[in-house]
Scaffold this motif. Sequence first.
Motif, PDB file in Angstrom:
ATOM      1  N   PHE A   7      12.699  -6.666  99.722  1.00 20.39           N
ATOM      2  CA  PHE A   7      11.767  -6.257 100.763  1.00 20.39           C
ATOM      3  C   PHE A   7      10.633  -7.238 101.029  1.00 20.39           C
ATOM      4  O   PHE A   7      10.111  -7.287 102.131  1.00 20.39           O
ATOM      5  CB  PHE A   7      11.148  -4.900 100.396  1.00 20.39           C
ATOM      6  N   LYS A   8      10.224  -7.996 100.039  1.00 18.43           N
ATOM      7  CA  LYS A   8       8.981  -8.755 100.181  1.00 18.43           C
ATOM      8  C   LYS A   8       9.052  -9.831 101.257  1.00 18.43           C
ATOM      9  O   LYS A   8       8.034 -10.247 101.786  1.00 18.43           O
ATOM     10  CB  LYS A   8       8.555  -9.343  98.840  1.00 18.43           C
ATOM     11  N   LYS A   9      10.279 -10.285 101.599  1.00 15.67           N
ATOM     12  CA  LYS A   9      10.410 -11.277 102.654  1.00 15.67           C
ATOM     13  C   LYS A   9      10.485 -10.616 104.032  1.00 15.67           C
ATOM     14  O   LYS A   9      10.313 -11.274 105.047  1.00 15.67           O
ATOM     15  CB  LYS A   9      11.653 -12.129 102.420  1.00 15.67           C
ATOM     16  N   LYS A  10      10.746  -9.314 104.053  1.00 19.61           N
ATOM     17  CA  LYS A  10      10.876  -8.594 105.317  1.00 19.61           C
ATOM     18  C   LYS A  10       9.609  -7.830 105.687  1.00 19.61           C
ATOM     19  O   LYS A  10       9.451  -7.412 106.829  1.00 19.61           O
ATOM     20  CB  LYS A  10      12.039  -7.598 105.234  1.00 19.61           C
ATOM     21  N   LEU A  11       8.729  -7.624 104.723  1.00 16.96           N
ATOM     22  CA  LEU A  11       7.560  -6.777 104.947  1.00 16.96           C
ATOM     23  C   LEU A  11       6.263  -7.500 104.605  1.00 16.96           C
ATOM     24  O   LEU A  11       6.218  -8.286 103.659  1.00 16.96           O
ATOM     25  CB  LEU A  11       7.651  -5.521 104.073  1.00 16.96           C
ATOM     26  N   ASN A  12       5.227  -7.214 105.382  1.00 15.41           N
ATOM     27  CA  ASN A  12       3.876  -7.602 104.992  1.00 15.41           C
ATOM     28  C   ASN A  12       3.409  -6.552 103.990  1.00 15.41           C
ATOM     29  O   ASN A  12       3.213  -5.394 104.346  1.00 15.41           O
ATOM     30  CB  ASN A  12       2.956  -7.624 106.217  1.00 15.41           C
ATOM     31  N   LEU A  13       3.264  -6.958 102.754  1.00 10.40           N
ATOM     32  CA  LEU A  13       3.087  -6.004 101.661  1.00 10.40           C
ATOM     33  C   LEU A  13       1.816  -6.293 100.875  1.00 10.40           C
ATOM     34  O   LEU A  13       1.517  -7.447 100.547  1.00 10.40           O
ATOM     35  CB  LEU A  13       4.299  -6.130 100.738  1.00 10.40           C
ATOM     36  N   VAL A  14       1.052  -5.236 100.571  1.00  9.15           N
ATOM     37  CA  VAL A  14      -0.137  -5.331  99.723  1.00  9.15           C
ATOM     38  C   VAL A  14      -0.075  -4.188  98.714  1.00  9.15           C
ATOM     39  O   VAL A  14       0.292  -3.060  99.062  1.00  9.15           O
ATOM     40  CB  VAL A  14      -1.436  -5.231 100.549  1.00  9.15           C
ATOM     41  N   SER A  15      -0.430  -4.472  97.464  1.00 12.41           N
ATOM     42  CA  SER A  15      -0.396  -3.454  96.417  1.00 12.41           C
ATOM     43  C   SER A  15      -1.813  -3.114  95.966  1.00 12.41           C
ATOM     44  O   SER A  15      -2.658  -3.991  95.817  1.00 12.41           O
ATOM     45  CB  SER A  15       0.413  -3.951  95.215  1.00 12.41           C
ATOM     46  N   ILE A  16      -2.045  -1.830  95.746  1.00 15.66           N
ATOM     47  CA  ILE A  16      -3.309  -1.367  95.180  1.00 15.66           C
ATOM     48  C   ILE A  16      -3.066  -0.922  93.744  1.00 15.66           C
ATOM     49  O   ILE A  16      -2.167  -0.135  93.482  1.00 15.66           O
ATOM     50  CB  ILE A  16      -3.901  -0.199  95.992  1.00 15.66           C
ATOM     51  N   GLU A  17      -3.820  -1.472  92.826  1.00 18.96           N
ATOM     52  CA  GLU A  17      -3.900  -1.080  91.420  1.00 18.96           C
ATOM     53  C   GLU A  17      -2.793  -1.614  90.524  1.00 18.96           C
ATOM     54  O   GLU A  17      -2.997  -1.795  89.343  1.00 18.96           O
ATOM     55  CB  GLU A  17      -3.955   0.452  91.290  1.00 18.96           C
ATOM     56  N   ARG A  18      -1.602  -1.882  91.042  1.00 16.30           N
ATOM     57  CA  ARG A  18      -0.528  -2.330  90.168  1.00 16.30           C
ATOM     58  C   ARG A  18       0.051  -3.668  90.614  1.00 16.30           C
ATOM     59  O   ARG A  18       0.373  -3.856  91.783  1.00 16.30           O
ATOM     60  CB  ARG A  18       0.608  -1.301  90.140  1.00 16.30           C
ATOM     61  N   PHE A  19       0.167  -4.608  89.659  1.00 16.67           N
ATOM     62  CA  PHE A  19       0.820  -5.892  89.959  1.00 16.67           C
ATOM     63  C   PHE A  19       2.293  -5.639  90.239  1.00 16.67           C
ATOM     64  O   PHE A  19       2.987  -4.978  89.465  1.00 16.67           O
ATOM     65  CB  PHE A  19       0.665  -6.855  88.784  1.00 16.67           C
ATOM     66  N   ARG A  26      -1.716  10.233  79.532  1.00 16.08           N
ATOM     67  CA  ARG A  26      -0.397  10.786  79.809  1.00 16.08           C
ATOM     68  C   ARG A  26       0.643   9.690  79.624  1.00 16.08           C
ATOM     69  O   ARG A  26       0.363   8.514  79.848  1.00 16.08           O
ATOM     70  CB  ARG A  26      -0.348  11.319  81.247  1.00 16.08           C
ATOM     71  N   ASP A  27       1.833  10.072  79.169  1.00 15.90           N
ATOM     72  CA  ASP A  27       2.917   9.103  79.033  1.00 15.90           C
ATOM     73  C   ASP A  27       3.180   8.445  80.387  1.00 15.90           C
ATOM     74  O   ASP A  27       2.968   9.057  81.445  1.00 15.90           O
ATOM     75  CB  ASP A  27       4.202   9.780  78.549  1.00 15.90           C
ATOM     76  N   VAL A  28       3.641   7.203  80.360  1.00 17.21           N
ATOM     77  CA  VAL A  28       3.935   6.480  81.604  1.00 17.21           C
ATOM     78  C   VAL A  28       5.308   5.846  81.512  1.00 17.21           C
ATOM     79  O   VAL A  28       5.842   5.627  80.424  1.00 17.21           O
ATOM     80  CB  VAL A  28       2.882   5.387  81.876  1.00 17.21           C
ATOM     81  N   HIS A  29       5.878   5.564  82.688  1.00 17.77           N
ATOM     82  CA  HIS A  29       7.171   4.873  82.727  1.00 17.77           C
ATOM     83  C   HIS A  29       6.994   3.374  82.487  1.00 17.77           C
ATOM     84  O   HIS A  29       7.908   2.702  82.017  1.00 17.77           O
ATOM     85  CB  HIS A  29       7.831   5.070  84.096  1.00 17.77           C
ATOM     86  N   HIS A  30       5.843   2.862  82.872  1.00 16.26           N
ATOM     87  CA  HIS A  30       5.589   1.436  82.753  1.00 16.26           C
ATOM     88  C   HIS A  30       4.094   1.230  82.519  1.00 16.26           C
ATOM     89  O   HIS A  30       3.285   2.125  82.760  1.00 16.26           O
ATOM     90  CB  HIS A  30       6.014   0.696  84.026  1.00 16.26           C
ATOM     91  N   TYR A  31       3.744   0.050  82.070  1.00 14.42           N
ATOM     92  CA  TYR A  31       2.339  -0.285  81.816  1.00 14.42           C
ATOM     93  C   TYR A  31       1.577  -0.288  83.133  1.00 14.42           C
ATOM     94  O   TYR A  31       1.933  -0.993  84.070  1.00 14.42           O
ATOM     95  CB  TYR A  31       2.263  -1.664  81.159  1.00 14.42           C
ATOM     96  N   ASN A  32       0.508   0.518  83.222  1.00 10.69           N
ATOM     97  CA  ASN A  32      -0.228   0.597  84.480  1.00 10.69           C
ATOM     98  C   ASN A  32      -1.736   0.648  84.240  1.00 10.69           C
ATOM     99  O   ASN A  32      -2.206   0.400  83.128  1.00 10.69           O
ATOM    100  CB  ASN A  32       0.254   1.789  85.319  1.00 10.69           C
ATOM    101  N   ALA A  33      -2.483   0.989  85.278  1.00 13.55           N
ATOM    102  CA  ALA A  33      -3.949   0.962  85.210  1.00 13.55           C
ATOM    103  C   ALA A  33      -4.502   1.880  84.131  1.00 13.55           C
ATOM    104  O   ALA A  33      -5.492   1.540  83.465  1.00 13.55           O
ATOM    105  CB  ALA A  33      -4.532   1.338  86.569  1.00 13.55           C
ATOM    106  N   THR A  34      -3.884   3.053  83.945  1.00 12.52           N
ATOM    107  CA  THR A  34      -4.401   3.979  82.936  1.00 12.52           C
ATOM    108  C   THR A  34      -4.229   3.409  81.529  1.00 12.52           C
ATOM    109  O   THR A  34      -5.047   3.672  80.639  1.00 12.52           O
ATOM    110  CB  THR A  34      -3.710   5.351  83.034  1.00 12.52           C
ATOM    111  N   ASP A  35      -3.178   2.611  81.316  1.00 12.74           N
ATOM    112  CA  ASP A  35      -2.985   1.950  80.022  1.00 12.74           C
ATOM    113  C   ASP A  35      -4.078   0.915  79.775  1.00 12.74           C
ATOM    114  O   ASP A  35      -4.573   0.763  78.655  1.00 12.74           O
ATOM    115  CB  ASP A  35      -1.622   1.253  79.968  1.00 12.74           C
ATOM    116  N   ILE A  36      -4.449   0.191  80.835  1.00 11.95           N
ATOM    117  CA  ILE A  36      -5.502  -0.818  80.722  1.00 11.95           C
ATOM    118  C   ILE A  36      -6.820  -0.145  80.329  1.00 11.95           C
ATOM    119  O   ILE A  36      -7.547  -0.622  79.449  1.00 11.95           O
ATOM    120  CB  ILE A  36      -5.664  -1.588  82.048  1.00 11.95           C
ATOM    121  N   ARG A  37      -7.116   0.985  80.964  1.00 15.66           N
ATOM    122  CA  ARG A  37      -8.345   1.725  80.653  1.00 15.66           C
ATOM    123  C   ARG A  37      -8.340   2.178  79.188  1.00 15.66           C
ATOM    124  O   ARG A  37      -9.335   2.020  78.479  1.00 15.66           O
ATOM    125  CB  ARG A  37      -8.455   2.954  81.562  1.00 15.66           C
ATOM    126  N   ALA A  38      -7.220   2.772  78.775  1.00 12.00           N
ATOM    127  CA  ALA A  38      -7.126   3.292  77.412  1.00 12.00           C
ATOM    128  C   ALA A  38      -7.230   2.177  76.377  1.00 12.00           C
ATOM    129  O   ALA A  38      -7.932   2.315  75.364  1.00 12.00           O
ATOM    130  CB  ALA A  38      -5.794   4.037  77.243  1.00 12.00           C
TER     131      ALA A  38
END
Length: 332
Positions: free
Chosen positions: A135-147, A183-195
């Motif tokens: 998708f990244k070549k077909k869409l103008n894409l911006v992400s909030i909070e997650r790399f 809370r458990d997560v599927h992947h490393y995310n912002a809440t993991d960084i905080r914790a």
Amino acid sequence: MSRKPTMNDVAKLAEVGRGTVSNYINGQKVKEENRLKIQKAIDELGYVPNLQAKELRTSINTEVVFIVPTNWTPFFSEMIFYMQKHLGRFGYKMILENSHSSPEEEKDILQMAALNQVAGVITMSYSDLYNFIDFKKKLNLVSIERFVAPEVPLISSDNKAGGRLAAKKLIEMKKKNILLIRRDVHHYNATDIRAKAFKEYMRGKKVKVDEFSASLKDTYRQEIVEFLKQKLTSKQYDGIFAVTDEYALVAKEAIGVIQPDLLKEIEIIGFDGARGSKESRIKVDSIQQPIEDIVKEAVSVLIRKIKGEEIGNNYKKILPVSFVKAEKLMGE
């Protein structure tokens, strides 16, 4: 004004030509002085561009998809409000998509966006699998909070500093029996960084932290309640950090039922500092994210991409957080 404001009204109030207003609405370059005057006039008049006419005139899609994992929390509710507001200022319409934190649903949404050739996508992904290769070549894409990928700009609050700030506040309040709720997560995310930042700061101060992680099941709220019911009979916590306001409020309400007097002694800090509506209050002490600033930056970067401006790989904008106290009702 009894009628709907027009572009001519904006031009008159801003003291510029109608063509200058048109250029601004259509994303063309306008002098900074005029840009500020035009936006001020738009805000004062409540002018909304005729997007359908713009699409017919320019053959450019003016729809931007905003993907959220849920809209049932004050944080996402506030973010949705500002997203629609700031996209509208650039003449774009927001299409809201709730992914329910499902990678399959997110992929379907992205496929829809690519097929319909929308102007862009701003996403907040909380799923366990997010493959943008198709998708990244077909869409103008911006992400909030997650790399997501080096090619996708990232806008976020400073989650690491937020975790440290929560720990620092509890230390300043001389709290020693600390509980971390997450809370458990599927992947490393912002809440993991905080914790992680919270625990590292506490470790540096030689303060032990108990930790409770609710599951990914829909019963996670009740799991927090049940944990507190069991623990508060044998251990007296005087400080709690929850990685979201939602979990903090669950804990606060549960303690209010289990041991109401404990609420006078315990300090509960959440993370988000959002409001469910303009009139609602912040109900728990919190590490506040600059939600509108995050949205404004995400929209600004997306508009730059839509205009064809080159955004370098690994673009990242991290915005500062702050500590806010809960707002009490009159008479409390």
